[in-house]
Design a protein around this motif. Sequence first.
Motif, PDB file in Angstrom:
ATOM      1  N   TRP A   7       0.835  -1.197   0.000  1.00 27.56           N
ATOM      2  CA  TRP A   7       0.000   0.000   0.000  1.00 27.56           C
ATOM      3  C   TRP A   7       0.870   1.246   0.000  1.00 27.56           C
ATOM      4  CZ3 TRP A   7      -3.364   3.240  -1.080  1.00 27.56           C
ATOM      5  CH2 TRP A   7      -3.534   4.407  -0.362  1.00 27.56           C
ATOM      6  N   THR A   8       1.952   1.244   0.756  1.00 27.81           N
ATOM      7  CA  THR A   8       2.843   2.403   0.807  1.00 27.81           C
ATOM      8  C   THR A   8       3.452   2.677  -0.556  1.00 27.81           C
ATOM      9  OG1 THR A   8       3.345   1.969   3.126  1.00 27.81           O
ATOM     10  CG2 THR A   8       4.877   3.377   1.936  1.00 27.81           C
ATOM     11  N   ILE A   9       3.874   1.636  -1.238  1.00 28.73           N
ATOM     12  CA  ILE A   9       4.470   1.793  -2.570  1.00 28.73           C
ATOM     13  C   ILE A   9       3.435   2.325  -3.559  1.00 28.73           C
ATOM     14  CG2 ILE A   9       5.446   0.537  -4.535  1.00 28.73           C
ATOM     15  CD1 ILE A   9       6.785  -1.311  -2.439  1.00 28.73           C
ATOM     16  N   VAL A  10       2.271   1.707  -3.580  1.00 34.78           N
ATOM     17  CA  VAL A  10       1.222   2.120  -4.526  1.00 34.78           C
ATOM     18  C   VAL A  10       0.738   3.534  -4.230  1.00 34.78           C
ATOM     19  CG1 VAL A  10      -1.152   1.657  -5.276  1.00 34.78           C
ATOM     20  CG2 VAL A  10       0.465  -0.220  -5.047  1.00 34.78           C
ATOM     21  N   ALA A  15       0.468   9.202  -5.678  1.00 35.01           N
ATOM     22  CA  ALA A  15       0.486  10.594  -5.207  1.00 35.01           C
ATOM     23  C   ALA A  15       1.606  11.382  -5.888  1.00 35.01           C
ATOM     24  CB  ALA A  15       0.643  10.640  -3.698  1.00 35.01           C
ATOM     25  N   GLY A  16       2.764  10.771  -6.014  1.00 31.38           N
ATOM     26  CA  GLY A  16       3.882  11.442  -6.671  1.00 31.38           C
ATOM     27  C   GLY A  16       3.604  11.732  -8.136  1.00 31.38           C
ATOM     28  N   ALA A  17       3.052  10.746  -8.828  1.00 31.11           N
ATOM     29  CA  ALA A  17       2.725  10.943 -10.244  1.00 31.11           C
ATOM     30  C   ALA A  17       1.677  12.045 -10.416  1.00 31.11           C
ATOM     31  CB  ALA A  17       2.227   9.636 -10.854  1.00 31.11           C
ATOM     32  N   ALA A  18       0.684  12.070  -9.553  1.00 29.83           N
ATOM     33  CA  ALA A  18      -0.345  13.112  -9.633  1.00 29.83           C
ATOM     34  C   ALA A  18       0.261  14.492  -9.387  1.00 29.83           C
ATOM     35  CB  ALA A  18      -1.456  12.839  -8.618  1.00 29.83           C
ATOM     36  N   GLY A  19       1.159  14.587  -8.417  1.00 31.22           N
ATOM     37  CA  GLY A  19       1.813  15.864  -8.131  1.00 31.22           C
ATOM     38  C   GLY A  19       2.656  16.360  -9.298  1.00 31.22           C
ATOM     39  N   ILE A  20       3.420  15.457  -9.907  1.00 28.13           N
ATOM     40  CA  ILE A  20       4.250  15.831 -11.058  1.00 28.13           C
ATOM     41  C   ILE A  20       3.383  16.272 -12.230  1.00 28.13           C
ATOM     42  CG2 ILE A  20       5.812  14.900 -12.812  1.00 28.13           C
ATOM     43  CD1 ILE A  20       7.025  13.164 -10.544  1.00 28.13           C
ATOM     44  N   LEU A  21       2.323  15.537 -12.489  1.00 31.04           N
ATOM     45  CA  LEU A  21       1.426  15.872 -13.596  1.00 31.04           C
ATOM     46  C   LEU A  21       0.798  17.247 -13.405  1.00 31.04           C
ATOM     47  CD1 LEU A  21      -0.021  14.871 -16.181  1.00 31.04           C
ATOM     48  CD2 LEU A  21      -1.813  14.026 -14.676  1.00 31.04           C
ATOM     49  N   VAL A  22       0.330  17.538 -12.213  1.00 35.98           N
ATOM     50  CA  VAL A  22      -0.301  18.832 -11.950  1.00 35.98           C
ATOM     51  C   VAL A  22       0.721  19.961 -12.048  1.00 35.98           C
ATOM     52  CG1 VAL A  22      -1.360  20.229 -10.124  1.00 35.98           C
ATOM     53  CG2 VAL A  22      -2.236  17.977 -10.622  1.00 35.98           C
ATOM     54  N   ARG A  23       1.923  19.738 -11.537  1.00 35.98           N
ATOM     55  CA  ARG A  23       2.944  20.794 -11.598  1.00 35.98           C
ATOM     56  C   ARG A  23       3.313  21.115 -13.044  1.00 35.98           C
ATOM     57  NH1 ARG A  23       6.237  23.512  -8.198  1.00 35.98           N
ATOM     58  NH2 ARG A  23       8.312  24.049  -8.967  1.00 35.98           N
ATOM     59  N   GLN A  24       3.476  20.092 -13.880  1.00 34.21           N
ATOM     60  CA  GLN A  24       3.797  20.330 -15.283  1.00 34.21           C
ATOM     61  C   GLN A  24       2.640  21.033 -16.000  1.00 34.21           C
ATOM     62  OE1 GLN A  24       6.789  19.978 -16.585  1.00 34.21           O
ATOM     63  NE2 GLN A  24       7.451  19.271 -14.583  1.00 34.21           N
ATOM     64  N   THR A  25       1.428  20.634 -15.686  1.00 29.00           N
ATOM     65  CA  THR A  25       0.258  21.278 -16.282  1.00 29.00           C
ATOM     66  C   THR A  25       0.174  22.737 -15.856  1.00 29.00           C
ATOM     67  OG1 THR A  25      -0.911  19.168 -16.244  1.00 29.00           O
ATOM     68  CG2 THR A  25      -2.249  21.143 -16.487  1.00 29.00           C
ATOM     69  N   MET A  26       0.466  23.009 -14.592  1.00 29.76           N
ATOM     70  CA  MET A  26       0.437  24.396 -14.118  1.00 29.76           C
ATOM     71  C   MET A  26       1.499  25.244 -14.807  1.00 29.76           C
ATOM     72  SD  MET A  26      -0.424  24.538 -10.105  1.00 29.76           S
ATOM     73  CE  MET A  26      -0.183  26.288 -10.191  1.00 29.76           C
ATOM     74  N   LYS A  27       2.678  24.686 -15.017  1.00 25.49           N
ATOM     75  CA  LYS A  27       3.730  25.442 -15.703  1.00 25.49           C
ATOM     76  C   LYS A  27       3.267  25.865 -17.084  1.00 25.49           C
ATOM     77  CE  LYS A  27       7.940  23.586 -13.640  1.00 25.49           C
ATOM     78  NZ  LYS A  27       9.147  22.782 -13.916  1.00 25.49           N
ATOM     79  N   GLN A  28       2.665  24.933 -17.828  1.00 21.09           N
ATOM     80  CA  GLN A  28       2.181  25.252 -19.170  1.00 21.09           C
ATOM     81  C   GLN A  28       1.053  26.275 -19.109  1.00 21.09           C
ATOM     82  OE1 GLN A  28       3.584  24.357 -21.994  1.00 21.09           O
ATOM     83  NE2 GLN A  28       5.116  23.260 -20.816  1.00 21.09           N
ATOM     84  N   THR A  29       0.142  26.127 -18.176  1.00 20.19           N
ATOM     85  CA  THR A  29      -0.976  27.049 -18.048  1.00 20.19           C
ATOM     86  C   THR A  29      -0.495  28.451 -17.700  1.00 20.19           C
ATOM     87  OG1 THR A  29      -2.365  25.232 -17.298  1.00 20.19           O
ATOM     88  CG2 THR A  29      -3.160  27.448 -16.857  1.00 20.19           C
ATOM     89  N   PHE A  30       0.427  28.567 -16.769  1.00 18.76           N
ATOM     90  CA  PHE A  30       0.946  29.875 -16.377  1.00 18.76           C
ATOM     91  C   PHE A  30       1.696  30.527 -17.521  1.00 18.76           C
ATOM     92  CE2 PHE A  30      -0.467  29.375 -12.202  1.00 18.76           C
ATOM     93  CZ  PHE A  30      -0.156  30.490 -11.447  1.00 18.76           C
ATOM     94  N   ARG A  31       2.435  29.748 -18.296  1.00 14.81           N
ATOM     95  CA  ARG A  31       3.189  30.324 -19.419  1.00 14.81           C
ATOM     96  C   ARG A  31       2.253  30.983 -20.428  1.00 14.81           C
ATOM     97  NH1 ARG A  31       7.002  25.381 -19.674  1.00 14.81           N
ATOM     98  NH2 ARG A  31       8.678  26.137 -18.363  1.00 14.81           N
ATOM     99  N   ALA A  64      -3.203  19.289  -3.293  1.00  9.13           N
ATOM    100  CA  ALA A  64      -4.529  18.713  -3.585  1.00  9.13           C
ATOM    101  C   ALA A  64      -4.406  17.497  -4.494  1.00  9.13           C
ATOM    102  CB  ALA A  64      -5.426  19.766  -4.231  1.00  9.13           C
ATOM    103  N   ALA A  65      -3.511  17.557  -5.480  1.00  5.98           N
ATOM    104  CA  ALA A  65      -3.321  16.425  -6.392  1.00  5.98           C
ATOM    105  C   ALA A  65      -2.767  15.213  -5.648  1.00  5.98           C
ATOM    106  CB  ALA A  65      -2.387  16.815  -7.529  1.00  5.98           C
ATOM    107  N   ARG A  66      -1.884  15.430  -4.702  1.00  2.00           N
ATOM    108  CA  ARG A  66      -1.346  14.310  -3.922  1.00  2.00           C
ATOM    109  C   ARG A  66      -2.440  13.661  -3.084  1.00  2.00           C
ATOM    110  NH1 ARG A  66       3.600  15.648  -0.605  1.00  2.00           N
ATOM    111  NH2 ARG A  66       3.624  13.375  -0.445  1.00  2.00           N
ATOM    112  N   ILE A  67      -3.321  14.466  -2.507  1.00  2.00           N
ATOM    113  CA  ILE A  67      -4.426  13.904  -1.720  1.00  2.00           C
ATOM    114  C   ILE A  67      -5.348  13.099  -2.627  1.00  2.00           C
ATOM    115  CG2 ILE A  67      -6.516  14.507  -0.427  1.00  2.00           C
ATOM    116  CD1 ILE A  67      -4.883  16.866   0.728  1.00  2.00           C
TER     117      ILE A  67
END
Length: 95
Positions: A7-10, A15-31, A64-67
């Motif tokens: 469970w810890t691994i999954v 959570a990490g993948a969701a955080g990375i995806l949201v951060r990359q999406t935010m970078k593009q949106t802000f640009r 929020a994406a990690r949650i």
Amino acid sequence: MKSHTLWTIVGTATAGAAGILVRQTMKQTFRYGVFEPPVNPDRDDIDWRQAILWGAASGMAVGAARIVGWKIASAGMRRTRRSRRGQRLLARIED
């Protein structure tokens, strides 16, 4: 492997993948919308307003994406434990 370890691994991976995806999406949106996201807020050409806005917005969105990622992983693990096929898979992994 213990179910807690699995469970810890999954959960962490989701959570990490969701955080990375949201951060990359935010970078593009802000640009395209507001301003170029500051790579290093300590530079002299970065406004305080831009640095604080980017820090607050990205922190809230990634948090929020990690949650959401943890909740999705939790629901998936629960669903896996309820099905026969999932129970067989988990039994094989846990041995």
